[in-house]
Enzyme design. Structure first.
Site, PDB file in Angstrom:
ATOM      1  N   SER A 128       0.833  -1.206   0.000  1.00 31.92           N
ATOM      2  CA  SER A 128       0.000   0.000   0.000  1.00 31.92           C
ATOM      3  C   SER A 128       0.865   1.253   0.000  1.00 31.92           C
ATOM      4  CB  SER A 128      -0.893   0.000   1.241  1.00 31.92           C
ATOM      5  OG  SER A 128      -1.531   1.244   1.409  1.00 31.92           O
ATOM      6  N   TYR A 153      -2.380  -0.298   9.989  1.00 32.33           N
ATOM      7  CA  TYR A 153      -2.542  -0.848   8.638  1.00 32.33           C
ATOM      8  C   TYR A 153      -1.242  -0.708   7.849  1.00 32.33           C
ATOM      9  CZ  TYR A 153      -3.959  -1.070   3.732  1.00 32.33           C
ATOM     10  OH  TYR A 153      -4.031  -1.377   2.393  1.00 32.33           O
TER      11      TYR A 153
END
Length: 324
Positions: A128, A153
């Protein structure tokens, strides 16, 4: 030869599987069908794939190694496209354990599957743009330091990259990490800004504009993302003495101001939004911007879809799906 697509009922996973099936590949899809967002949307995505004779689906939790291995045992997997993950920056503040189980333990189990499967040609996996954390140098390049995540995350995605490098070093598995930048398009996720804004505008409700609108995102259309994912998976790094592991940015290389995105969305819907300006949210960053030099050089990646094209396509799909 078969492609394993994890998270196949997810946004990117469904589109990747559909593209592979369209070119005649055999696809094995797995997903745990969790309730992070509406499970019906996941079933509807799967329905888009179920008519293909070359598609097999199994509901399985990737954090359960025994269940995962049992589900994959009947298949000769040659390519792994690992997209299953617990997504969402803000939800990681609420349910951190879900991120460790899915994003870290799940990654380990897929790496172990690849390690013990001699048929594996390559394994690509989702990272990501969040790994860049609070970096202020733009555009983000793969060589930048990514050791200061601002959300759990992001920390799990950086962990995935470290694990990938380790397995490539120890077991010479060809591995590709893909740092996705704000993917959007038809069949997207309900927790993403474009979906939330579209839903609110159509309902005549205000939209929450964080950081008072002073945000930029490298919005990347799903078709462009799929092209990059498959190109990288099909041409894995070679083992030339260094670990066969590469990490690539995969974005639009064109950050758009959030307020500009809202303008385009309003034009596509034909209604002005009621904008409620809010402060920055914990774990968020003001800007993302992908340097795509590496993936363009190695895999010919060249995104072609501006938001003026992609956002109306999403709105058309959203109206059709929800009949509004």
């Amino acid at each position: 030869m078969a492609y394993l697509v994890t998270g196949v009922a997810g946004f990117i996973g469904m589109h990747v599987a559909a593209r592979l099936l369209a070119r005649g590949e055999t696809v094995v899809g797995i997903d745990n069908l969790n309730d992070y967002y509406a499970v019906q949307l996941k079933h509807d995505r799967l329905a888009e794939l179920s008519g293909h004779t070359n598609f097999t689906f199994a509901q399985v939790e990737i954090a359960d190694a025994a269940a995962l291995n049992a589900a994959l045992a009947p298949h000769r997997i040659t390519h792994v496209i690992h997209l299953a993950a617990q997504a969402g920056v803000r939800y990681s503040l609420i349910n951190p354990h879900a991120y460790i189980q899915s994003n870290v333990v799940g990654q380990l189990n897929l790496l172990e599957h690849a390690r013990h499967n001699d048929a594996i040609v390559s394994m690509s996996y989702a990272s990501s743009s969040s790994v860049y954390g609070g970096n202020t140098k733009l555009p983000f390049a793969e060589g930048d330091r990514v050791d200061s995540p601002v959300s759990l995350y992001a920390a799990t995605k950086k962990t995935d990259e470290l694990m990938g490098h380790t397995y490539a070093h120890l077991y010479r598995i060809p591995l590709i990490g893909l740092r996705f930048f704000t993917v959007y398009g038809p069949w997207g996720r309900p927790d993403m800004a474009l979906w939330l804004f579209t839903k609110a505008i159509l309902a005549g409700e205000p939209i929450a504009v964080f950081n008072h609108g002073d945000m930029q995102r490298d919005f990347t259309y799903i078709d462009d993302i799929v092209t990059g994912v498959i190109a990288a998976t099909d041409a894995p790094p070679q083992d030339n003495g260094t670990p066969p592991h590469r990490v690539y940015n995969i974005g639009n290389n064109n950050p758009e101001p959030l307020l500009r995105m809202i303008d385009v969305l309003e034009d596509a819907i034909g209604t002005k939004a009621v904008r409620r300006l809010e402060p920055m949210q914990p774990g968020d960053v003001p800007a993302t911007y992908a340097d795509i030099t590496a993936i363009a050089r190695d895999h010919g990646f060249a995104p072609t879809t501006p938001i003026e094209t992609g956002i109306p396509r999403f709105v058309d799909w959203y109206r059709g799906y929800h009949k509004v």
